[in-house]
Write a protein that holds these residues in place. Sequence first.
Motif, PDB file in Angstrom:
ATOM      1  N   ILE A  34      76.844   6.469  87.279  1.00 44.61           N
ATOM      2  CA  ILE A  34      77.585   5.433  86.557  1.00 44.61           C
ATOM      3  C   ILE A  34      77.914   5.888  85.139  1.00 44.61           C
ATOM      4  N   THR A  35      77.053   6.720  84.541  1.00 44.70           N
ATOM      5  CA  THR A  35      77.337   7.186  83.184  1.00 44.70           C
ATOM      6  C   THR A  35      78.512   8.157  83.195  1.00 44.70           C
ATOM      7  N   VAL A  36      78.542   9.052  84.192  1.00 37.08           N
ATOM      8  CA  VAL A  36      79.667   9.990  84.313  1.00 37.08           C
ATOM      9  C   VAL A  36      80.957   9.230  84.608  1.00 37.08           C
ATOM     10  N   ALA A  37      80.866   8.172  85.413  1.00 35.32           N
ATOM     11  CA  ALA A  37      82.062   7.380  85.712  1.00 35.32           C
ATOM     12  C   ALA A  37      82.641   6.755  84.444  1.00 35.32           C
ATOM     13  N   GLN A  38      81.779   6.421  83.489  1.00 28.44           N
ATOM     14  CA  GLN A  38      82.238   5.849  82.230  1.00 28.44           C
ATOM     15  C   GLN A  38      82.780   6.906  81.262  1.00 28.44           C
ATOM     16  N   TYR A  39      82.041   8.005  81.139  1.00 26.49           N
ATOM     17  CA  TYR A  39      82.300   8.950  80.050  1.00 26.49           C
ATOM     18  C   TYR A  39      83.002  10.233  80.480  1.00 26.49           C
ATOM     19  N   LYS A  40      82.987  10.534  81.768  1.00 23.34           N
ATOM     20  CA  LYS A  40      83.546  11.803  82.247  1.00 23.34           C
ATOM     21  C   LYS A  40      82.896  12.968  81.480  1.00 23.34           C
ATOM     22  N   ASP A  41      83.702  13.858  80.906  1.00 22.34           N
ATOM     23  CA  ASP A  41      83.151  15.034  80.231  1.00 22.34           C
ATOM     24  C   ASP A  41      82.632  14.737  78.827  1.00 22.34           C
ATOM     25  N   ASN A  42      82.752  13.492  78.382  1.00 23.92           N
ATOM     26  CA  ASN A  42      82.215  13.117  77.073  1.00 23.92           C
ATOM     27  C   ASN A  42      80.710  12.891  77.116  1.00 23.92           C
ATOM     28  N   TYR A  43      80.112  13.069  78.304  1.00 25.05           N
ATOM     29  CA  TYR A  43      78.672  12.840  78.487  1.00 25.05           C
ATOM     30  C   TYR A  43      77.969  14.156  78.755  1.00 25.05           C
ATOM     31  N   HIS A  44      76.894  14.421  78.009  1.00 27.87           N
ATOM     32  CA  HIS A  44      76.061  15.603  78.217  1.00 27.87           C
ATOM     33  C   HIS A  44      74.584  15.202  78.227  1.00 27.87           C
ATOM     34  N   LEU A  45      73.810  15.931  78.996  1.00 22.16           N
ATOM     35  CA  LEU A  45      72.351  15.818  78.968  1.00 22.16           C
ATOM     36  C   LEU A  45      71.793  17.073  78.304  1.00 22.16           C
ATOM     37  N   ILE A  46      70.718  16.916  77.523  1.00 27.86           N
ATOM     38  CA  ILE A  46      70.100  18.034  76.823  1.00 27.86           C
ATOM     39  C   ILE A  46      68.604  18.043  77.130  1.00 27.86           C
ATOM     40  N   GLY A  47      68.071  19.227  77.404  1.00 28.84           N
ATOM     41  CA  GLY A  47      66.640  19.343  77.669  1.00 28.84           C
ATOM     42  C   GLY A  47      66.170  20.770  77.496  1.00 28.84           C
ATOM     43  N   PRO A  48      64.876  21.004  77.670  1.00 24.19           N
ATOM     44  CA  PRO A  48      64.346  22.367  77.600  1.00 24.19           C
ATOM     45  C   PRO A  48      64.564  23.098  78.922  1.00 24.19           C
ATOM     46  N   LEU A  49      64.690  24.399  78.872  1.00 23.82           N
ATOM     47  CA  LEU A  49      64.915  25.209  80.064  1.00 23.82           C
ATOM     48  C   LEU A  49      63.588  25.508  80.751  1.00 23.82           C
ATOM     49  N   ASN A  50      63.462  25.068  81.997  1.00 26.18           N
ATOM     50  CA  ASN A  50      62.313  25.445  82.827  1.00 26.18           C
ATOM     51  C   ASN A  50      62.752  26.632  83.680  1.00 26.18           C
ATOM     52  N   LYS A  51      62.313  27.821  83.299  1.00 32.60           N
ATOM     53  CA  LYS A  51      62.812  29.038  83.937  1.00 32.60           C
ATOM     54  C   LYS A  51      62.410  29.147  85.406  1.00 32.60           C
ATOM     55  N   ALA A  52      61.362  28.431  85.788  1.00 33.37           N
ATOM     56  CA  ALA A  52      60.875  28.542  87.165  1.00 33.37           C
ATOM     57  C   ALA A  52      61.693  27.713  88.147  1.00 33.37           C
ATOM     58  N   THR A  53      62.360  26.676  87.658  1.00 41.04           N
ATOM     59  CA  THR A  53      62.998  25.749  88.593  1.00 41.04           C
ATOM     60  C   THR A  53      64.484  25.502  88.356  1.00 41.04           C
ATOM     61  N   TYR A  54      65.024  25.940  87.221  1.00 37.22           N
ATOM     62  CA  TYR A  54      66.386  25.521  86.893  1.00 37.22           C
ATOM     63  C   TYR A  54      67.421  26.046  87.891  1.00 37.22           C
ATOM     64  N   GLN A  55      67.152  27.192  88.562  1.00 37.13           N
ATOM     65  CA  GLN A  55      68.145  27.750  89.495  1.00 37.13           C
ATOM     66  C   GLN A  55      68.496  26.778  90.617  1.00 37.13           C
ATOM     67  N   ASN A  56      67.524  25.952  91.003  1.00 46.95           N
ATOM     68  CA  ASN A  56      67.767  25.000  92.084  1.00 46.95           C
ATOM     69  C   ASN A  56      68.374  23.691  91.592  1.00 46.95           C
ATOM     70  N   GLU A  57      68.485  23.534  90.281  1.00 48.50           N
ATOM     71  CA  GLU A  57      68.944  22.270  89.712  1.00 48.50           C
ATOM     72  C   GLU A  57      70.311  22.367  89.047  1.00 48.50           C
ATOM     73  N   VAL A  58      70.721  23.575  88.646  1.00 46.64           N
ATOM     74  CA  VAL A  58      71.892  23.708  87.781  1.00 46.64           C
ATOM     75  C   VAL A  58      72.943  24.620  88.406  1.00 46.64           C
ATOM     76  N   ASP A  59      74.175  24.162  88.363  1.00 45.90           N
ATOM     77  CA  ASP A  59      75.324  24.990  88.698  1.00 45.90           C
ATOM     78  C   ASP A  59      75.884  25.519  87.376  1.00 45.90           C
ATOM     79  N   GLN A  60      75.551  26.784  87.062  1.00 45.15           N
ATOM     80  CA  GLN A  60      75.906  27.328  85.757  1.00 45.15           C
ATOM     81  C   GLN A  60      77.421  27.496  85.621  1.00 45.15           C
TER      82      GLN A  60
END
Length: 705
Positions: A34-60
């Motif tokens: 619902i947040t993306v539907a409102q903001y489109k590319d004006n919305y970003h999430l920020i967090g720390p990089l977990n090197k052990a798991t991010y490959q399965n969570e992120v499309d770089q």
Amino acid sequence: MARDLQNHLLFETATEVANRVGGIYSVLKSKAPITVAQYKDNYHLIGPLNKATYQNEVDQMDWEAPDSFPDEIKPIQSTLRSMRSRGVNFIYGRWLIEGSPRLILFDLDSVRGFLNEWKGDLWYLVGIPSPENDFETNDAILLGYTVAWFLGELTAEDTTHAIIAHFHEWLAGVALPLCRKRRIDVVTIFTTHATLLGRYLCAAGDVDFYNNLENFDVDHEAGKRGIYHRYCVERAAAHTADVFTTVSQITAFEAEHLLKRKPDGILPNGLNVIKFQAVHEFQNLHALKKEKINEFVRGHFHGCFDFDLDNTVYFFIAGRYEYKNKGADMFIESLARLNYRLKVAGSKKTVIAFIIMPAKNNSFTVEALKGQAVVKALETTVDEVTNSIGKRIFDHAMRFPNNGTTSEIPVDIHELLKPSDNVLLKKRVLGLRRPAGELPAIVTHNMVDDANDPILNQIRHVQLFNGSSDRVKVIFHPEFLNANNPILGLDYDEFVRGCHLGVFPSYYEPWGYTPAECTVMGVPSITTNLSGFGAYMEDLIETNQAKDYGIYIVDRRFKAPDESVEQLVDYMEEFVKKTRRQRINQRNRTERLSDLLDWKRMGLEYVKARQLALRRAYPDQFKQLVGEELNDTNMDTLAGGKKLKIARPLSVPGSPRETRQASAIYMTPGDLGTLQEANTADDYFNLSIGSHDGDDEQGPYADEN
């Protein structure tokens, strides 16, 4: 130059962005669509990089490519380029979840060289201490300073858009006092999902927490528990944010006394509710998943299988292993009392209670694996013999009336069941037997510290040993469920669908996703008035009708502990006495409440928080846009006549509506329409452009077409 309030940018920061750790991960993940539907590319999430798991969570994404950023957010690319040139490493891409929001994961190791400098600055700037070897706090400082660095550079690069920065929990909160002290031109929101001190005080289990909140010496209590520096971060974040929120009324009450600031509003947690095209489908799913649980139960109780599965109900409790906070102690005590009541009453019903809480273990017991294996072997043998019998019946029928066949179907059992079949079947049945006196286990795994495990010790204390005379039987599964589990091969949501009742008598539960998840899957649940979910439902449904909707609310705030236990036993006994038809009707009513927990409704509260933050940060510009002076005391007072369209429209299914001036609403069990009218969500807040030509007004969640 004035910033654009209507087309603002939104950044949400949390340590659980693309990092499965706890409940905030679920909040951000489920809210993203619902947040993306409102903001489109004006919305970003920020967090720390977990090197052990991010490959399965992120499309770089190739963030340096010219087409990676629309023109409107090109300043973000410039800011990242500047930070990379100074040694800050990060991952930029899209989170692999529904909605695919953009995210930035900062590699904290790349800025660890600044740690001592930043720790000193934090002390001199805002007076927050930080011990040498608290690695969690060190990472919180690194994340906070890196995010403040990013926001500071971005506000210099982008002078067009208003920028809202929303921070979740103290681990992401260090940036808030930095933004205030450095006068970074961002609008800030801080949400605490549970106070640090509250969690520690309740875990001890020896205080009447909620009735003594005003009496705690917070500095002393935090210092005594070695969390004073963390408490300082949390309190500073709460006081320096433009808008301070929590997830429930009960946590707001707690935060007001422990953090010394009254929250401006409540941001309850929602879920993405999946509505089935066929209304009966969730009932069919219950039957399918219950059969999978039946298979496990047959194996676990092999040799002592003396109860009728058609007359058995499945209860469960699940969550983090917080023995007292999650109410495991109360659940086990209540099961023992329920067992006594059912035995005295001569009940033929059986209750199997599952405890799904992860604890240190050394994998499955041999007995648990063997139980499933011997039952599976019997099932396979029966299938093989059944197939052979079918072929023999077919051959016999084909021969009739030739070759001496005198009947249409076989009349001699020996013609159907050969001696070899008898031998094999008897071997399989004998394999189900247990050694004399051995009872089905109360735990499925080899525990690392069996003798000191609180759950096992209480089960032993109340003597729920799964005996033949026990009407209540207990199974402790000290590991989260997944479909690859060799003994109970179900994912958690599938397991929930197969159960009859979720029991969550929590003492400290700021929100409570587990009963909410039960509700959207049509499974009745027991919660308490000390959980955010329980208090939320208590506000929506008349107390004497909540049970009809499958929401049982135990009073743990105003009753003595023993009274609360008895109330829980009463609820469980009442449920056990229901007929199958009554349980089906109740599940139908429970599922109807799911719309009340959908992010399409809950997300409006986030819209209100952002609107209040903009009002406080830019009062003159906000007044100019709205055309009137609006009260900014809290999220609920910001209302007026003319409406301002802040976000892009988001579709929401139509539902009955009631005007604010409506007369009293009388609800009947199962009447979702009137229940929704009593809690009209899309008229909470004045967000859309007022109509002056007779057209209907449209809010931010109105239908796009």
